[in-house]
Motif scaffolding. Structure first.
Motif, PDB file in Angstrom:
ATOM      1  N   GLU A   1       0.838  -1.188   0.000  1.00 26.82           N
ATOM      2  CA  GLU A   1       0.000   0.000   0.000  1.00 26.82           C
ATOM      3  C   GLU A   1       0.880   1.247   0.000  1.00 26.82           C
ATOM      4  O   GLU A   1       1.925   1.286   0.641  1.00 26.82           O
ATOM      5  N   THR A   2       0.454   2.264  -0.740  1.00 26.52           N
ATOM      6  CA  THR A   2       1.100   3.569  -0.741  1.00 26.52           C
ATOM      7  C   THR A   2       0.044   4.597  -0.335  1.00 26.52           C
ATOM      8  O   THR A   2      -1.098   4.239  -0.037  1.00 26.52           O
ATOM      9  N   ASP A   3       0.402   5.855  -0.370  1.00 23.79           N
ATOM     10  CA  ASP A   3      -0.571   6.892  -0.019  1.00 23.79           C
ATOM     11  C   ASP A   3      -1.819   6.831  -0.897  1.00 23.79           C
ATOM     12  O   ASP A   3      -2.930   6.969  -0.409  1.00 23.79           O
ATOM     13  N   ARG A   4      -1.616   6.610  -2.205  1.00 25.69           N
ATOM     14  CA  ARG A   4      -2.746   6.661  -3.134  1.00 25.69           C
ATOM     15  C   ARG A   4      -3.127   5.329  -3.749  1.00 25.69           C
ATOM     16  O   ARG A   4      -4.161   5.241  -4.416  1.00 25.69           O
ATOM     17  N   LEU A   5      -2.290   4.311  -3.562  1.00 30.28           N
ATOM     18  CA  LEU A   5      -2.494   3.052  -4.282  1.00 30.28           C
ATOM     19  C   LEU A   5      -2.529   1.837  -3.369  1.00 30.28           C
ATOM     20  O   LEU A   5      -1.849   1.781  -2.348  1.00 30.28           O
ATOM     21  N   LEU A   6      -3.292   0.869  -3.811  1.00 32.46           N
ATOM     22  CA  LEU A   6      -3.277  -0.472  -3.249  1.00 32.46           C
ATOM     23  C   LEU A   6      -2.637  -1.356  -4.319  1.00 32.46           C
ATOM     24  O   LEU A   6      -3.037  -1.307  -5.486  1.00 32.46           O
ATOM     25  N   LEU A   7      -1.642  -2.126  -3.943  1.00 30.80           N
ATOM     26  CA  LEU A   7      -0.975  -3.043  -4.865  1.00 30.80           C
ATOM     27  C   LEU A   7      -1.360  -4.449  -4.434  1.00 30.80           C
ATOM     28  O   LEU A   7      -1.077  -4.861  -3.308  1.00 30.80           O
TER      29      LEU A   7
ATOM     30  N   LEU B   1      -2.231  -2.397  -9.854  1.00 33.34           N
ATOM     31  CA  LEU B   1      -2.199  -1.094  -9.201  1.00 33.34           C
ATOM     32  C   LEU B   1      -3.620  -0.535  -9.173  1.00 33.34           C
ATOM     33  O   LEU B   1      -4.229  -0.331 -10.221  1.00 33.34           O
ATOM     34  N   VAL B   2      -4.124  -0.292  -7.975  1.00 37.45           N
ATOM     35  CA  VAL B   2      -5.506   0.130  -7.783  1.00 37.45           C
ATOM     36  C   VAL B   2      -5.509   1.481  -7.060  1.00 37.45           C
ATOM     37  O   VAL B   2      -4.881   1.610  -6.001  1.00 37.45           O
ATOM     38  N   LYS B   3      -6.216   2.461  -7.628  1.00 39.50           N
ATOM     39  CA  LYS B   3      -6.367   3.751  -6.949  1.00 39.50           C
ATOM     40  C   LYS B   3      -7.263   3.565  -5.733  1.00 39.50           C
ATOM     41  O   LYS B   3      -8.380   3.064  -5.856  1.00 39.50           O
ATOM     42  N   LYS B   4      -6.780   3.974  -4.568  1.00 45.37           N
ATOM     43  CA  LYS B   4      -7.551   3.782  -3.339  1.00 45.37           C
ATOM     44  C   LYS B   4      -8.853   4.588  -3.330  1.00 45.37           C
ATOM     45  O   LYS B   4      -9.869   4.105  -2.846  1.00 45.37           O
ATOM     46  N   ASP B   5      -8.815   5.813  -3.857  1.00 45.95           N
ATOM     47  CA  ASP B   5     -10.004   6.667  -3.740  1.00 45.95           C
ATOM     48  C   ASP B   5     -11.163   6.204  -4.610  1.00 45.95           C
ATOM     49  O   ASP B   5     -12.320   6.438  -4.271  1.00 45.95           O
ATOM     50  N   THR B   6     -10.871   5.531  -5.727  1.00 47.02           N
ATOM     51  CA  THR B   6     -11.939   5.095  -6.634  1.00 47.02           C
ATOM     52  C   THR B   6     -12.001   3.577  -6.807  1.00 47.02           C
ATOM     53  O   THR B   6     -12.936   3.069  -7.415  1.00 47.02           O
ATOM     54  N   MET B   7     -10.976   2.880  -6.328  1.00 47.87           N
ATOM     55  CA  MET B   7     -10.815   1.429  -6.489  1.00 47.87           C
ATOM     56  C   MET B   7     -10.700   1.023  -7.959  1.00 47.87           C
ATOM     57  O   MET B   7     -10.949  -0.126  -8.320  1.00 47.87           O
ATOM     58  N   GLU B   8     -10.289   1.962  -8.817  1.00 47.76           N
ATOM     59  CA  GLU B   8     -10.046   1.664 -10.233  1.00 47.76           C
ATOM     60  C   GLU B   8      -8.714   0.948 -10.387  1.00 47.76           C
ATOM     61  O   GLU B   8      -7.704   1.363  -9.801  1.00 47.76           O
ATOM     62  N   LEU B   9      -8.695  -0.088 -11.211  1.00 48.25           N
ATOM     63  CA  LEU B   9      -7.477  -0.786 -11.588  1.00 48.25           C
ATOM     64  C   LEU B   9      -6.836   0.033 -12.703  1.00 48.25           C
ATOM     65  O   LEU B   9      -7.447   0.233 -13.754  1.00 48.25           O
ATOM     66  N   ILE B  10      -5.611   0.540 -12.452  1.00 47.78           N
ATOM     67  CA  ILE B  10      -5.018   1.490 -13.399  1.00 47.78           C
ATOM     68  C   ILE B  10      -3.772   0.983 -14.105  1.00 47.78           C
ATOM     69  O   ILE B  10      -3.315   1.595 -15.066  1.00 47.78           O
ATOM     70  N   GLY B  11      -3.189  -0.120 -13.643  1.00 50.66           N
ATOM     71  CA  GLY B  11      -1.969  -0.590 -14.285  1.00 50.66           C
ATOM     72  C   GLY B  11      -1.339  -1.734 -13.529  1.00 50.66           C
ATOM     73  O   GLY B  11      -1.982  -2.412 -12.731  1.00 50.66           O
TER      74      GLY B  11
ATOM     75  N   GLU C   1       5.373   6.092  -7.600  1.00 52.08           N
ATOM     76  CA  GLU C   1       4.869   5.757  -6.263  1.00 52.08           C
ATOM     77  C   GLU C   1       4.772   4.247  -6.065  1.00 52.08           C
ATOM     78  O   GLU C   1       5.216   3.708  -5.040  1.00 52.08           O
ATOM     79  N   ALA C   2       4.214   3.550  -7.038  1.00 49.91           N
ATOM     80  CA  ALA C   2       4.073   2.097  -6.940  1.00 49.91           C
ATOM     81  C   ALA C   2       5.436   1.414  -6.929  1.00 49.91           C
ATOM     82  O   ALA C   2       5.690   0.517  -6.113  1.00 49.91           O
TER      83      ALA C   2
END
Length: 175
Positions: A7-13, A70-80, A111-112
């Motif tokens: 986990e990072t500030d903005r992402l869930l891996l 790589l998932v954006k935490k705020d939207t739970m979108e899979l981005i890469g 970040e990731a």
């Protein structure tokens, strides 16, 4: 060792799941612009994406292959995706990453990969890692520079399953 969740500030891996196929296909796998500098070719059929996800799910318990969704935490979108793996061709660990085009330029890759490199050093005891990118793709080179990679050599760089050869750069990071 099983690929862990990070986990990072903005992402869930996290690892990939069967239910990710549509997000992966429409997010980046069917985009020729994303695939332009990658070793793989873009997917023109979601079945190819499903096969890729099946392959990735089969790697989760391997000791030489760690790929994260790589998932954006705020939207739970899979981005890469972010990856470290042992590459026999260079006798060293290597990094890889890609993002859906609409997420380029926001620092998500750096970040990731900072989190992934921390895991590589602290949990896997990896002491050095290489990165390779096409010279025509300076954005990828900028990510590596931000991560602390140092230029090592000019190299041939294979794209699209070997159908396209480009000039490339190999960099190395001592962890």
């Amino acid at each position: 060792m099983k690929t862990p969740e990070l986990e990072t500030d903005r992402l869930l891996l996290r690892t990939f799941r069967e239910t990710d196929a549509e997000a992966v296909f429409y997010g980046w796998e069917n985009d020729e612009e994303v695939a332009k500098y990658m070793f793989w070719t873009s997917h023109n059929d979601i079945e190819k994406t499903k096969q890729w996800i099946d392959f990735e799910m089969g790697q989760i318990d391997k000791d030489d292959w760690y790929r994260w969704a790589l998932v954006k935490k705020d939207t739970m979108e899979l981005i890469g995706t972010g990856l470290i793996y042992y590459e026999d061709e260079v006798s060293c660990w290597e990094i890889g990453y890609n993002l859906g085009r609409k997420y380029w330029g926001y620092g998500y890759t750096t970040e990731a990969m900072e989190s992934i490199l921390g895991y590589a050093k602290e949990q896997l005891n990896i002491s050095e890692i290489v990165g390779r990118y096409a010279k025509e793709n300076p954005s990828s080179g900028n990510v590596m520079k931000k991560l602390g990679f140092i230029y090592e050599a000019d190299i041939p760089y294979e794209c699209n399953d070997g159908k396209i050869m480009r000039e490339g750069i190999q960099c190395r990071l001592v962890l």
